[in-house]
Design a protein around this motif. Structure first.
Motif, PDB file in Angstrom:
ATOM      1  N   VAL A   1      45.781  38.239  47.332  1.00 33.79           N
ATOM      2  CA  VAL A   1      45.785  39.702  47.281  1.00 33.79           C
ATOM      3  C   VAL A   1      45.048  40.191  46.032  1.00 33.79           C
ATOM      4  O   VAL A   1      44.234  41.120  46.082  1.00 33.79           O
ATOM      5  N   TRP A   2      45.302  39.535  44.922  1.00 34.17           N
ATOM      6  CA  TRP A   2      44.636  39.955  43.675  1.00 34.17           C
ATOM      7  C   TRP A   2      43.123  39.760  43.770  1.00 34.17           C
ATOM      8  O   TRP A   2      42.354  40.588  43.295  1.00 34.17           O
ATOM      9  N   ALA A   3      42.737  38.656  44.385  1.00 32.98           N
ATOM     10  CA  ALA A   3      41.294  38.420  44.524  1.00 32.98           C
ATOM     11  C   ALA A   3      40.689  39.500  45.406  1.00 32.98           C
ATOM     12  O   ALA A   3      39.593  40.011  45.171  1.00 32.98           O
ATOM     13  N   TRP A   4      41.416  39.859  46.443  1.00 40.44           N
ATOM     14  CA  TRP A   4      40.932  40.872  47.382  1.00 40.44           C
ATOM     15  C   TRP A   4      40.781  42.215  46.666  1.00 40.44           C
ATOM     16  O   TRP A   4      39.803  42.939  46.836  1.00 40.44           O
ATOM     17  N   ARG A   5      41.772  42.528  45.811  1.00 39.77           N
ATOM     18  CA  ARG A   5      41.721  43.794  45.095  1.00 39.77           C
ATOM     19  C   ARG A   5      40.728  43.776  43.936  1.00 39.77           C
ATOM     20  O   ARG A   5      40.448  44.807  43.344  1.00 39.77           O
ATOM     21  N   GLY A   6      40.286  42.610  43.546  1.00 38.44           N
ATOM     22  CA  GLY A   6      39.327  42.523  42.453  1.00 38.44           C
ATOM     23  C   GLY A   6      39.959  42.284  41.089  1.00 38.44           C
ATOM     24  O   GLY A   6      39.266  42.271  40.076  1.00 38.44           O
ATOM     25  N   THR A   7      41.313  42.121  41.035  1.00 45.27           N
ATOM     26  CA  THR A   7      41.934  41.795  39.743  1.00 45.27           C
ATOM     27  C   THR A   7      41.476  40.423  39.281  1.00 45.27           C
ATOM     28  O   THR A   7      41.364  40.158  38.087  1.00 45.27           O
ATOM     29  N   ILE A   8      41.263  39.555  40.255  1.00 45.85           N
ATOM     30  CA  ILE A   8      40.742  38.225  39.943  1.00 45.85           C
ATOM     31  C   ILE A   8      39.280  38.212  40.354  1.00 45.85           C
ATOM     32  O   ILE A   8      38.939  38.594  41.477  1.00 45.85           O
ATOM     33  N   HIS A   9      38.412  37.836  39.434  1.00 43.87           N
ATOM     34  CA  HIS A   9      36.975  37.852  39.727  1.00 43.87           C
ATOM     35  C   HIS A   9      36.290  36.759  38.939  1.00 43.87           C
ATOM     36  O   HIS A   9      36.957  35.995  38.209  1.00 43.87           O
ATOM     37  N   ALA A  10      34.994  36.693  39.037  1.00 36.95           N
ATOM     38  CA  ALA A  10      34.243  35.591  38.421  1.00 36.95           C
ATOM     39  C   ALA A  10      34.490  35.528  36.910  1.00 36.95           C
ATOM     40  O   ALA A  10      34.406  34.456  36.307  1.00 36.95           O
ATOM     41  N   GLY A  11      34.826  36.669  36.306  1.00 32.21           N
ATOM     42  CA  GLY A  11      35.002  36.674  34.851  1.00 32.21           C
ATOM     43  C   GLY A  11      36.404  36.243  34.423  1.00 32.21           C
ATOM     44  O   GLY A  11      36.612  35.843  33.280  1.00 32.21           O
ATOM     45  N   ASP A  12      37.369  36.356  35.307  1.00 38.31           N
ATOM     46  CA  ASP A  12      38.735  36.036  34.935  1.00 38.31           C
ATOM     47  C   ASP A  12      39.479  35.506  36.153  1.00 38.31           C
ATOM     48  O   ASP A  12      39.990  36.268  36.968  1.00 38.31           O
ATOM     49  N   PHE A  13      39.517  34.196  36.254  1.00 44.80           N
ATOM     50  CA  PHE A  13      40.149  33.613  37.442  1.00 44.80           C
ATOM     51  C   PHE A  13      41.188  32.571  37.060  1.00 44.80           C
ATOM     52  O   PHE A  13      41.480  31.656  37.815  1.00 44.80           O
TER      53      PHE A  13
END
Ligand code: HEM
Ligand code: CU
Lengths: 540, 200
Positions: B160-172
């Motif tokens: 869900v976080w990845a989908w929302r963009g909380t998790i991204h290439a800069g902070d995973f």
């Protein structure tokens, strides 16, 4: 006893907060606030368990029934042991003083995972609440002793499952702290804070944290198995179903022997901080002390079997465990010799932290030597499960870790409250506690040698005189403890102001204002000298 | 408190590895017991092991390895900026977790119907070592199942976080640590499977 109102010092981390009232404490991620939270909860449980200990002693004051029956006695020594071990001494140092000073001592603003740090306290409180609930619900307080030995703990009708679950949760909290501390010490040391300049308290916390994360999971699985045994009837330790109770003891002590190092290593770290400061000398053998912490942690993981000499192990196993046990005495003795050498020709100032530290050395040595009596299988068979054992472990964990805890209270709390306690009552309190302690527990050692068993609420008439002496000792000790408490409480509320470096220490916590500001350091510190290099601290 | 959050990716990973070590030791206790009791009851363990339903175990092994692969690919995907792909892969891993649990439920129902569970009269009549074997199996697999459940929830949250963009290439870090956790769950099963279904 909520430290919500910084009545005297509207400064530092006491005033600098986004939230107000109790919320500024129980939701704070500041390591100093969490440290104080831990301190108050841990110490509160200590006082409760002391009260239980005094009740146990009153029951033993005279032969026959004095104030309670056998079942109540069983429940009481179990609860006393469980609370002291799992709610006071295991989480005590890491949770309170570890959290308070470790980040400052390595020059960090906080621990690596501040929110996990808070979670750890919440888990601790949740576990404690569960344990307390188990006392008043179900079949009543567990009566198994703090070791929960199966098969009895699988059969008794008391509330064992819930209590065990509470201990499990507390263990999880311990693991979280361990992970947090190791990561912090690896990642957040300030510039110039090399491993060779790490204060010895930090070294000891580091070794302890490894024991915590390697040993606690074994306790976890052991507790799960007790619950499975009770709820599902798995029979894994039930001889009738093919299980073996000895296997339980192995699992339990694989954790619980290393756990005694969780209790004692940070205490040794405290002593290694205080002695050089109050002897005005660099510590003797820094490397050996740091190394011996690791050696104790490592060698100490291999000796669990010495708790089972009389349980029916093979002779070979007894020989090996006996030998290994003696090996652990070496690094412990190294520490004692190094402390003594540090004292030699030091200009010693006998203030309260120092008095508690010196009595630590004395009491811990008695504890250690009686430990060797039990480490040798031949003599252990004579003293096993007698009052001798009770005397021994109180000398180690109470006379050792407990007194180091009091030393740390006098040494560090003024730093965080900004006020000092009065010296004279502190010394009176110490004298009473030290005297009472020896009367209380030395009698037990002698009683054990004479053959009085432990965990019995009654005894033969020939043991009566020494038991009375022991009980009187417990009252002297308790009186001293009361004075200590009142004195500290009044001092920290309204005592004289403590400067930023009242003792002339050289570790980083003494280089910042008193009480410390929220972020500890205005600028990132750069460390240029060792922790016991007293030149430049304004003290000769 | 409102302090600028500095991110320490290496620190987060170190913390996770330490935590995984504790999980390994938790299961290590069960494997220790297995070893000790195997020495005592070699014949009874062999007899009980032959009764295990190999088919269920094999299917679950395949499922877990597949999902572990998907979790690993999700990490790579996010590093390369493929957020949608990462979410799909994580979703797949979560579904695998669910299928694993359903399969386990079916297996246990089957065993129960045959009278194989702690304290059953069938086991009471069998030689004592067999009851020990099954008790060990139920506790170990039950504990592992609990970890599958926790891991699935963790992966779902991270998806869900990845989908929302909380998790991204800069902070995973969260994604990577959850994937690590899932690998551990997989790894533990890789030990359970041969010990209980295969080698005896
Ligand atoms: C004023 C303080 C204390 C008193 C009067 C006291 C007294 C006692 C007594 C009478 C027993 C029972 C002996 C028996 O019948 O076997 C006992 C057991 C025990 N005490 Fe203490 N104690 C005190 C402080 C402590 C402290 C500080 C610790 C640890 C940090 C501690 C840990 C234990 C443990 C682990 C047991 C064993 C319980 C069991 O057998 O299950 N005690 N204590
Ligand atoms: Cu031991």
């Amino acid at each position: 006893m909520e430290p919500t109102e910084p009545t005297t010092t509207a400064a530092g981390f006491w005033s600098d907060t986004g939230r107000s009232g109790i919320a500024s404490w129980i939701f704070s991620t500041d390591h100093k606030r969490i440290g104080l939270l831990y301190f108050y909860s841990v110490f509160g449980f200590f006082l409760v368990a002391v009260a239980l200990g005094l009740l146990l002693r009153i029951e033993l004051m005279a032969p026959g029934r004095t104030i309670m029956g056998p079942q109540a006695y069983n429940a009481l020594f179990t609860v006393h042991g469980v609370v002291m071990v799992f709610l006071f001494i295991i989480p005590g140092f890491q949770g309170s003083f570890g959290n308070l000073v470790m980040p400052i001592q390595i020059g960090a603003r906080d621990v690596a995972f501040p929110r996990l740090n808070l979670l750890s306290w919440w888990l601790y409180m949740a576990g404690a609440a569960i344990i307390l609930t188990s006392l008043f619900t179900g079949g009543g307080p567990p009566d198994t002793g703090w070791t929960f030995y199966l098969p009895f703990s699988g059969r008794t009708g008391t509330n064992v499952s819930l209590a065990v679950f509470g201990v499990f949760v507390v263990g999880f909290s311990s693991i979280v702290t361990g992970v947090n501390f190791i990561t912090t010490i690896h990642r957040l040391r300030a510039e110039g804070m090399t491993w060779g300049r790490l204060p010895l308290f930090v070294w000891s916390l580091y070794a302890t944290a490894w024991v915590q994360i390697l040993a606690t999971p074994i306790l976890g699985i052991t507790l799960v198995l007790i619950i499975a045994e009770r709820l599902l009837g798995t029979g894994l330790f039930e001889p009738g179903q093919g299980g073996d109770p000895l296997m339980y003891q192995h699992l339990f002590w694989i954790y619980s022997h290393p756990a005694v190092y969780i209790m004692i290593l940070p205490a040794m770290g405290v002593i290694s901080e205080i002695i050089p400061v109050f002897a005005r000398k660099p510590i003797f053998g820094y490397r050996m002390i740091a190394f011996s912490s690791i050696a104790i942690a490592a060698a100490g993981s291999l000796v669990w079997g010495h708790h089972m000499f009389t349980s029916g192990m093979s002779d070979m196993a007894i020989l090996v465990f006996s030998f290994l046990t003696f090996i652990v005495a070496i690094p412990s003795a190294i520490k004692v010799f190094n402390w003594i050498s540090t004292l030699y020709r030091g200009s010693i100032s006998l203030e309260a932290p120092m008095l508690f530290s010196l009595s630590f050395i004395f009491l811990f040595s008695i504890g250690g030597l009686t430990g060797l009596v039990q480490g040798a299988a031949a003599t252990d068979i004579h003293v096993h499960d007698t009052q001798f054992v009770v005397g021994h472990f109180h000398y180690v964990i109470f006379g050792g870790s407990g007194f180091a805890f009091f030393a740390a209270m006098h040494y560090w709390l003024p730093k965080f409250y900004g006020r000092r306690y009065a010296e004279k009552p502190a010394i009176i309190a110490w004298a009473l506690m030290f005297t009472g302690f020896n009367i209380l527990y030395f009698s037990m050692i002698v009683l054990g040698l004479e053959g009085m068993p432990r965990r019995y609420y009654d005894y033969l008439p020939e043991f009566a005189p020494l038991n009375l002496v022991s009980t009187i000792g417990s009252w002297i000790l308790a009186t001293g403890l009361m004075i200590l408490l009142v004195n500290l409480f009044m001092g920290l509320r309204s005592g004289a102001r403590a400067g930023s470096n009242p003792w002339g220490g050289a570790t980083l916590e003494w280089s910042i204002p008193t009480p410390p500001p929220t972020e500890n350091f205005a600028d990132e510190p750069v460390v240029t000298h060792g922790p016991y290099d007293f030149r430049g601290t304004g003290v000769p | 408190m409102s302090r600028p959050q500095h991110r320490d990716h290496a620190g987060a990973k170190l913390g996770m590895w330490l935590f995984l070590l504790t999980e390994l030791f938790l299961f290590g206790g069960m494997f220790l017991l297995y070893g000790a009791y195997l020495v005592r009851y070699p014949r009874e363990f062999a007899a009980a092991g032959r009764e295990m339903q190999l088919w269920f175990g094999t299917v679950n092994t395949v499922i877990l390895i597949t999902s572990s692969l998907m979790a690993a690919m999700a990490v790579t995907a996010i590093q390369r900026g493929g957020r949608r792909l990462a979410v799909w892969l994580l979703g797949g891993a979560v579904i695998c977790g669910a299928v694993f649990l359903i399969n386990k439920y079916l297996e246990w129902s089957h065993e129960f119907s045959r009278g194989i569970y702690p304290g059953s009269s069938r086991l009471a009549a069998a030689p004592p070592g067999e009851s020990v074997f099954y008790s060990l199996y139920y506790v170990t697999a039950g504990l592992h199942g609990l970890h599958v459940l926790i891991g699935s929830v963790l992966l779902a949250v991270v998806a869900v976080w990845a989908w929302r963009g909380t998790i991204h290439a800069g902070d995973f870090a969260w994604l990577e640590n959850s994937a690590l956790y899932w690998h551990l769950v997989d790894l533990v099963w890789i030990f359970i499977f041969p010990l209980y279904y295969l080698i005896l």
